[in-house]
Design an enzyme around this catalytic site. Structure first.
Site, PDB file in Angstrom:
ATOM      1  N   ASP A  22      11.898  15.118 -20.335  1.00  0.00           N
ATOM      2  CA  ASP A  22      12.147  13.907 -19.479  1.00  0.00           C
ATOM      3  C   ASP A  22      10.912  13.055 -19.458  1.00  0.00           C
ATOM      4  OD1 ASP A  22      14.715  14.723 -18.755  1.00  0.00           O
ATOM      5  OD2 ASP A  22      14.011  16.178 -17.016  1.00  0.00           O
ATOM      6  N   HIS A  43      15.000  11.924 -25.620  1.00  0.00           N
ATOM      7  CA  HIS A  43      15.117  12.403 -24.410  1.00  0.00           C
ATOM      8  C   HIS A  43      15.874  13.686 -24.301  1.00  0.00           C
ATOM      9  CE1 HIS A  43      14.588  11.061 -20.153  1.00  0.00           C
ATOM     10  NE2 HIS A  43      14.522   9.981 -20.556  1.00  0.00           N
TER      11      HIS A  43
END
Length: 339
Positions: A314, A310
């Site tokens: 995104d 992450h």
């Protein structure tokens, strides 16, 4: 029988079923070692304590008014066994237990984490420690992809070539997806606090061998076609099977493809192959009910799952990558645009 000097047990109190009776019930008070009364009702509890050398006077009863129940004695027996097991391990030459162990631990088989298994354990642990990973997944209709593969493998004449595997087709789809979403073909330099996007795709693929799980790497997968990728996967798989892979063939990957469908499972949440940024997992391709062109039909369905770092992107980017892969699986003609 009750000890000398104690009240005799009544018929109501002699039964093990009355173990948790209220304090108002006549309680047989059993003396232990002749040192006074102990609040206990059930003969079963007293007998169990005697058999395991449990001093009832040292127990705090959990029943009404401190009544000692069988659960209290069972707990004391377990604690005594664990203490004895820990003492045995501590007394063994060259062995110091780091923490209390279960009674069965001294007899348990111990397998050293060495070689391939040790290296895999270290890498997976580091991945989960350093990488904030997330997983998204989607079901895809792979009927058309399987039809295309069948057509490729039954072609005759000048257009005929080596058999094409499903893994090779998925690998080529991955390289096309990474060209559209280069964020996932990257790594994170933690010391410099930088995301490093890599210029080429070195595609790893998970392979299960007798020596454990290994991840051979197809170099420069981004400039290979399906046949070339398939041939390299076959070559590396054979080297893995015979234990002849070199360290160079097991390192340097930038993205990994994990086909756990060969184990007969539908889905998983893959652990990223550190220091990469993503891994695509592929479940088994199975006939399932599916709405196709507005009607219910039996189609070849596969679950695809993407675990990604992450830090590098995104959910929108990860979802876009996965959706593109699914679109290519459902409509292989989509892939022709990038070939």
């Amino acid at each position: 029988p009750a000890a000398s000097g104690t009240a005799p047990a009544t018929a109501a109190t002699a039964s093990a079923a009355d173990e948790a009776a209220p304090a108002a019930v006549a309680v047989a008070v059993g003396a232990v070692n002749g040192q006074g009364p102990v609040p206990v009702v059930s003969p079963l509890v007293r007998r169990l304590a005697r058999q395991h050398d449990i001093d009832l006077r040292r127990l705090a009863g959990s029943g009404p008014d401190g009544l000692i129940l069988r659960a209290d004695v069972d707990g004391a027996i377990r604690q005594a066994e664990e203490t004895a097991a820990t003492a045995r391990v501590a007394e063994a030459p060259g062995r110091t237990p780091a923490a209390p162990v279960s009674p069965a631990a001294p007899d348990a088989e111990r397998i050293p984490l060495r070689g391939v298994r040790g290296a895999v354990a270290d890498k997976l642990s580091r991945s989960r420690t350093e990488i904030p990973d997330a997983t998204c997944w989607v079901d895809a209709d792979a009927t058309e992809l399987m039809a295309v593969r069948a057509a490729m493998n039954t072609a005759t004449g000048p257009s005929a070539g080596p058999k094409v595997s499903v893994l090779a087709l998925l690998a080529r789809i991955c390289t096309a997806a990474l060209a559209r979403f280069p964020e996932l073909n990257s790594t994170v330099d933690t010391e410099a606090r930088e995301i490093v996007r890599l210029p080429g795709v070195h595609l790893g693929f998970a392979a299960q061998t007798d020596r454990g799980l290994v991840v051979p790497v197809v170099r420069d997968a981004h400039i290979r076609n399906v046949e070339s990728i398939g041939a390299e996967i076959a070559r590396l798989t054979e080297l893995a099977r015979t234990g002849k892979l070199s360290p160079a063939q097991l390192t340097g990957g930038t993205f990994t493809l994990n086909n756990y469908g060969v184990f007969g499972v539908d889905g998983s949440t893959p652990i990223i192959n550190h220091p990469e940024a993503a891994m695509l997992g592929v479940g088994r391709i199975m006939p399932k009910p599916w709405v196709h062109q507005g009607e219910l039909a039996v189609r070849q369905v596969v679950q695809l799952s993407l675990t990604f770092d992450h830090r590098v992107c995104d959910g929108g980017t990860a979802g876009g990558f996965l959706r593109y892969v699914a679109d290519c699986v459902e409509q292989p003609a989509v892939l022709l645009r990038t070939l």
